[in-house]
Design a protein around this motif. Structure first.
Motif, mmCIF file in Angstrom:
data_model
loop_
_atom_site.group_PDB
_atom_site.id
_atom_site.type_symbol
_atom_site.label_atom_id
_atom_site.label_comp_id
_atom_site.label_asym_id
_atom_site.label_seq_id
_atom_site.Cartn_x
_atom_site.Cartn_y
_atom_site.Cartn_z
ATOM 1 N N LYS A 125 -0.501 55.056 -20.292
ATOM 2 C CA LYS A 125 -0.760 54.099 -21.606
ATOM 3 C C LYS A 125 -0.451 55.241 -22.742
ATOM 4 C CE LYS A 125 -3.434 51.274 -24.441
ATOM 5 N NZ LYS A 125 -4.896 50.574 -24.494
ATOM 6 N N GLU A 126 -1.416 56.441 -22.597
ATOM 7 C CA GLU A 126 -1.213 57.397 -23.607
ATOM 8 C C GLU A 126 0.130 58.032 -23.767
ATOM 9 O OE1 GLU A 126 -3.478 57.203 -21.155
ATOM 10 O OE2 GLU A 126 -5.193 56.623 -22.479
ATOM 11 N N GLN A 127 0.792 58.067 -22.833
ATOM 12 C CA GLN A 127 2.211 58.793 -22.588
ATOM 13 C C GLN A 127 3.194 57.844 -23.390
ATOM 14 O OE1 GLN A 127 2.541 59.560 -18.781
ATOM 15 N NE2 GLN A 127 2.539 61.632 -19.014
ATOM 16 N N ARG A 128 3.002 56.749 -23.128
ATOM 17 C CA ARG A 128 3.769 55.380 -23.649
ATOM 18 C C ARG A 128 3.608 55.234 -25.315
ATOM 19 N NH1 ARG A 128 6.012 52.064 -19.839
ATOM 20 N NH2 ARG A 128 5.298 52.302 -17.796
ATOM 21 N N GLU A 129 2.245 55.307 -25.365
ATOM 22 C CA GLU A 129 1.910 55.190 -26.936
ATOM 23 C C GLU A 129 2.567 56.472 -27.796
ATOM 24 O OE1 GLU A 129 -2.203 54.970 -26.728
ATOM 25 O OE2 GLU A 129 -2.002 52.619 -26.429
ATOM 26 N N LEU A 130 2.352 57.943 -27.213
ATOM 27 C CA LEU A 130 3.051 58.985 -27.930
ATOM 28 C C LEU A 130 4.571 58.780 -28.082
ATOM 29 C CD1 LEU A 130 2.611 61.735 -28.829
ATOM 30 C CD2 LEU A 130 3.066 62.489 -26.331
ATOM 31 N N PHE A 131 5.254 58.202 -26.898
ATOM 32 C CA PHE A 131 6.821 58.198 -27.290
ATOM 33 C C PHE A 131 6.954 56.900 -28.123
ATOM 34 C CE2 PHE A 131 10.808 56.378 -25.731
ATOM 35 C CZ PHE A 131 11.479 57.561 -25.802
ATOM 36 N N GLU A 132 6.229 55.954 -28.478
ATOM 37 C CA GLU A 132 6.575 54.983 -29.156
ATOM 38 C C GLU A 132 6.121 55.477 -30.582
ATOM 39 O OE1 GLU A 132 7.931 51.912 -29.239
ATOM 40 O OE2 GLU A 132 8.155 52.445 -27.047
ATOM 41 N N LYS A 133 5.087 56.341 -30.722
ATOM 42 C CA LYS A 133 4.921 56.943 -32.067
ATOM 43 C C LYS A 133 5.978 57.800 -32.605
ATOM 44 C CE LYS A 133 1.064 59.485 -34.387
ATOM 45 N NZ LYS A 133 -0.129 60.203 -34.139
ATOM 46 N N TYR A 134 6.512 58.495 -31.649
ATOM 47 C CA TYR A 134 7.484 59.259 -32.117
ATOM 48 C C TYR A 134 8.825 58.519 -32.435
ATOM 49 C CZ TYR A 134 11.841 62.081 -30.881
ATOM 50 O OH TYR A 134 13.036 62.841 -31.042
ATOM 51 N N LYS A 135 9.157 57.384 -31.771
ATOM 52 C CA LYS A 135 10.139 56.451 -31.876
ATOM 53 C C LYS A 135 10.086 56.060 -33.308
ATOM 54 C CE LYS A 135 10.687 53.833 -28.671
ATOM 55 N NZ LYS A 135 11.129 52.506 -27.873
ATOM 56 N N THR A 136 8.819 55.456 -33.557
ATOM 57 C CA THR A 136 8.605 54.832 -34.872
ATOM 58 C C THR A 136 8.803 55.956 -35.985
ATOM 59 O OG1 THR A 136 6.877 53.344 -34.074
ATOM 60 C CG2 THR A 136 6.689 53.960 -36.430
ATOM 61 N N ALA A 137 8.288 57.426 -35.960
ATOM 62 C CA ALA A 137 8.520 58.432 -36.738
ATOM 63 C C ALA A 137 9.886 58.599 -37.184
ATOM 64 C CB ALA A 137 7.675 59.562 -36.270
ATOM 65 N N VAL A 138 10.866 58.786 -36.204
ATOM 66 C CA VAL A 138 12.291 58.956 -36.081
ATOM 67 C C VAL A 138 12.884 57.684 -36.854
ATOM 68 C CG1 VAL A 138 14.312 58.877 -34.971
ATOM 69 C CG2 VAL A 138 12.324 60.005 -34.176
ATOM 70 N N ASP A 139 12.346 56.448 -36.702
ATOM 71 C CA ASP A 139 12.993 55.382 -37.476
ATOM 72 C C ASP A 139 12.596 55.451 -39.104
ATOM 73 O OD1 ASP A 139 14.258 54.321 -35.352
ATOM 74 O OD2 ASP A 139 12.577 52.714 -34.932
ATOM 75 N N GLU A 140 11.390 56.084 -39.218
ATOM 76 C CA GLU A 140 10.791 56.146 -40.592
ATOM 77 C C GLU A 140 11.580 57.262 -41.292
ATOM 78 O OE1 GLU A 140 6.717 56.869 -39.954
ATOM 79 O OE2 GLU A 140 6.306 54.718 -39.879
ATOM 80 N N LEU A 141 11.883 58.312 -40.474
ATOM 81 C CA LEU A 141 12.778 59.308 -40.910
ATOM 82 C C LEU A 141 14.255 58.813 -41.632
ATOM 83 C CD1 LEU A 141 12.774 62.492 -41.601
ATOM 84 C CD2 LEU A 141 13.843 62.665 -39.154
ATOM 85 N N LYS A 142 14.723 58.071 -40.536
ATOM 86 C CA LYS A 142 15.989 57.407 -41.091
ATOM 87 C C LYS A 142 16.048 56.661 -42.136
ATOM 88 C CE LYS A 142 17.763 57.233 -36.331
ATOM 89 N NZ LYS A 142 17.937 56.323 -35.135
ATOM 90 N N ASP A 143 14.946 55.831 -42.447
ATOM 91 C CA ASP A 143 14.810 55.190 -43.707
ATOM 92 C C ASP A 143 14.813 55.983 -44.857
ATOM 93 O OD1 ASP A 143 14.842 52.896 -42.286
ATOM 94 O OD2 ASP A 143 12.689 52.372 -42.156
ATOM 95 N N LEU A 144 13.865 56.935 -44.536
ATOM 96 C CA LEU A 144 13.708 58.088 -45.809
ATOM 97 C C LEU A 144 15.055 58.753 -46.033
ATOM 98 C CD1 LEU A 144 10.209 59.674 -45.149
ATOM 99 C CD2 LEU A 144 10.883 58.250 -47.026
ATOM 100 N N HIS A 145 15.851 58.991 -45.146
ATOM 101 C CA HIS A 145 17.143 59.550 -45.634
ATOM 102 C C HIS A 145 18.348 58.699 -46.192
ATOM 103 C CE1 HIS A 145 21.226 60.927 -44.369
ATOM 104 N NE2 HIS A 145 20.638 62.338 -44.531
ATOM 105 N N SER A 146 18.079 57.351 -45.728
ATOM 106 C CA SER A 146 18.841 56.518 -46.448
ATOM 107 C C SER A 146 18.321 56.295 -47.921
ATOM 108 C CB SER A 146 18.699 55.215 -45.819
ATOM 109 O OG SER A 146 19.319 54.043 -46.557
ATOM 110 N N SER A 147 17.218 56.106 -48.131
ATOM 111 C CA SER A 147 16.501 56.414 -49.740
ATOM 112 C C SER A 147 16.950 57.522 -50.462
ATOM 113 C CB SER A 147 14.868 56.107 -49.617
ATOM 114 O OG SER A 147 14.595 54.983 -49.111
#
Length: 110
Positions: A6-28
């Motif tokens: 569960k912890e490994q899955r949560e870490l990976f999801e946290k990474y994916k969320t951060a990448v998506d947020e980075l993409k949004d910031l890039h667009s801004s």
């Protein structure tokens, strides 16, 4: 039976969320840069600062994910890039531009 904890899955999801947020910031940042080029009021400086902070977070999470999933190249990439330095002289920047597979994290959750 699941292969990853569960912890490994949560870490990976946290990474994916951060990448998506980075993409949004890039667009801004792109939008604010366009305003700046056109001489309009903009918040490019604050958006750029937020982007740099998020970039460091994504790099830290990428290192964590790579270590967690035993990515063999991680031994050379234990520190994030200093955003004030040139990325081309850092291990992250060099590998990002010259080794296209470096930026890929592949995980099979089956």
């Amino acid at each position: 039976m699941r292969k990853y904890t569960k912890e490994q899955r949560e870490l990976f999801e946290k990474y994916k969320t951060a990448v998506d947020e980075l993409k949004d910031l890039h667009s801004s940042a792109d939008k604010e840069a366009k305003k700046y080029r056109n001489g309009k009021s903009n918040s490019l400086n604050s958006v750029a600062q937020n982007y740099i902070k998020k970039l460091a977070e994504v790099q830290e999470l990428a290192i964590s994910v790579a270590k967690e999933f035993n990515y063999t190249k991680v031994k050379n990439f234990t520190n994030v890039c200093n955003p004030t330095s040139t990325y081309s002289s850092s291990p992250w920047g060099y590998s990002y531009w010259t080794d296209k597979s470096f930026n890929a994290v592949r995980v099979d959750f089956n």
